[in-house]
Write an enzyme that holds these catalytic residues in place. Structure first.
Site, mmCIF file in Angstrom:
data_model
loop_
_atom_site.group_PDB
_atom_site.id
_atom_site.type_symbol
_atom_site.label_atom_id
_atom_site.label_comp_id
_atom_site.label_asym_id
_atom_site.label_seq_id
_atom_site.Cartn_x
_atom_site.Cartn_y
_atom_site.Cartn_z
ATOM 1 N N LYS A 159 0.851 -1.177 0.019
ATOM 2 C CA LYS A 159 -0.069 -0.087 0.058
ATOM 3 C C LYS A 159 0.778 1.469 -0.006
ATOM 4 O O LYS A 159 1.020 1.835 1.060
ATOM 5 C CB LYS A 159 -0.837 -0.024 1.250
ATOM 6 C CG LYS A 159 -2.132 0.533 0.987
ATOM 7 C CD LYS A 159 -3.326 0.315 2.312
ATOM 8 C CE LYS A 159 -4.583 1.079 2.441
ATOM 9 N NZ LYS A 159 -5.311 1.436 1.038
HETATM 10 N N1 PMP Z 1 -7.831 -2.290 -3.058
HETATM 11 C C1 PMP Z 1 -7.278 -1.202 -2.600
HETATM 12 C C2 PMP Z 1 -6.595 -0.548 -3.790
HETATM 13 C C3 PMP Z 1 -7.309 -0.516 -1.682
HETATM 14 O O1 PMP Z 1 -6.702 0.867 -1.351
HETATM 15 C C4 PMP Z 1 -8.216 -1.000 -0.551
HETATM 16 C C5 PMP Z 1 -8.408 -0.094 0.673
HETATM 17 N N2 PMP Z 1 -7.427 -0.444 1.694
HETATM 18 C C6 PMP Z 1 -8.524 -2.138 -0.695
HETATM 19 C C7 PMP Z 1 -8.383 -3.025 -1.877
HETATM 20 C C8 PMP Z 1 -9.473 -3.011 0.430
HETATM 21 O O2 PMP Z 1 -8.384 -3.158 1.248
HETATM 22 P P1 PMP Z 1 -8.850 -3.715 3.020
HETATM 23 O O3 PMP Z 1 -9.992 -4.413 2.870
HETATM 24 O O4 PMP Z 1 -7.749 -4.193 3.632
HETATM 25 O O5 PMP Z 1 -9.052 -2.277 3.304
#
Ligand code: PMP
Length: 326
Positions: A159
């Site tokens: 991320k």
């Molecule tokens: N994909 C992307 C590109 C994201 O930014 C997010 C948000 N964090 C998610 C998927 C979903 O991840 P999570 O369920 O861990 O928040």
């Protein structure tokens, strides 16, 4: 209201908790110039006077992974980051749903690109947050003309702030064309995910989601949905490549993510999905998710980190090693 009043009163920055207005980064910071930061988004749900942070330790474990790719060292181990986060949320004193944003970044004032031997910084702030996208109707979604960044360029499973330009371009294009959200395809034409959320579809009674090799962020909500669909609905999820045209023929589609929660997709490229609203399986998952995140299902207490309370709940929180307190 001033922006700072909206954003909460305290942040963690420079190794201490301080007024948010004092948490400032230099324009010379490597991360500001090159997008060399990693972050997380964690929700805290307000219920019965408590705020429950959802799957806190899992978020910090993912952040450790993202950080290692950028040669960033987090200042504390996961368990202590969890404690720090609870303390900061407590200090802000919110009595509403919140969103916590930890961010670790290369702070050195240099124009050199190499990540090695640069200084790292870590910051944490909390904001009130309701729905990120609508969850009470079917979203109008398009497939983006932008392609998802490939693992060979900027790995989506980390991320990294810089890679969110890809998401921002897709979300902006969708908005300018009158859509709520975008679905990004990979270079090979298969479905990847939404701009900031993973995607599931239901077709002929089967729950399907894109595999972790489809340039997705390996979502914590995605894992949650896979688990609760199996345990609560007896629905196993197939993780496999999804064609664009399968989207058009799906019985239900939903996005999931910390921000998005579980959000129904009512149409893709103006083609209606189901009745265009919230399908029955999506609706059941939404209700289960809502119950779990608000501390109303003892079977899932281990996913919650309450911030305010002081009495211990039987189950405890095995994930964080911290007793659940109420
Ligand atoms: N994909 C992307 C590109 C994201 O930014 C997010 C948000 N964090 C998610 C998927 C979903 O991840 P999570 O369920 O861990 O928040």
């Amino acid at each position: 209201m001033t922006e700072h009043a909206v954003l909460g009163r305290y942040a963690f920055f420079g190794e201490k908790i301080l007024p948010l207005a004092e948490a400032k980064v230099s324009i010379t910071a490597h991360a500001f110039n090159y997008g060399t930061a990693v972050f997380e988004g964690i929700r805290g749900y307000h219920a019965g006077g408590e705020i429950y942070l959802f799957r806190l330790a899992e978020h910090y474990r993912r952040m450790e992974q993202s950080a290692s790719l950028l040669r960033i060292k987090l200042p504390l181990p996961v368990k202590e980051l969890c404690e720090l986060t609870k303390e900061l949320v407590r200090r802000n004193g919110f009595q509403q749903d919140v969103y916590v944003r930890p961010i670790a970044f290369k702070s050195s004032p240099t124009i050199k690109l190499c990540l090695n031997k640069l200084e790292d910084e870590f910051a944490l702030y909390v904001i009130p947050l309701g729905d990120y996208v609508a969850t009470d109707r079917g979203l109008a979604v398009c497939t983006s003309s932008w392609r998802r960044t490939n693992d060979t360029a900027i790995p989506a499973r980390a991320k990294i702030t810089g890679s969110y330009v890809n998401s921002a371009l897709a979300a902006s294009e969708a908005d300018e064309n009158g859509f709520d959200e975008a679905i990004l395809l990979n270079e090979d034409g298969h479905v990847s995910e939404g701009s900031g959320m993973n995607l599931f579809l239901l077709r002929r009674g089967r729950l399907i989601t894109t595999p972790v090799t489809a340039n997705i962020l390996e979502g914590i909500t995605r894992e949650t949905v896979i688990e609760i669909a199996a345990k609560e609905l007896g629905l196993e999820t197939q993780e496999r490549e999804i064609d664009r045209s399968e989207l058009y023929f799906a019985d239900e589609i939903f996005f999931c993510g910390t921000g998005a929660q579980i959000a129904s997709v009512g149409s893709v490229d103006r083609k209606q999905i189901g009745d265009g609203g919230i399908g029955p399986v999506t609706s059941r998952l939404q209700k289960i998710y809502q119950k779990i995140t608000h501390g109303q299902d003892p079977n899932y207490y281990h996913w919650l980190s309450p911030v305010y309370s002081s009495q211990t709940v039987e189950a405890g929180n095995q994930e964080t090693g911290v007793r659940i307190e109420r």
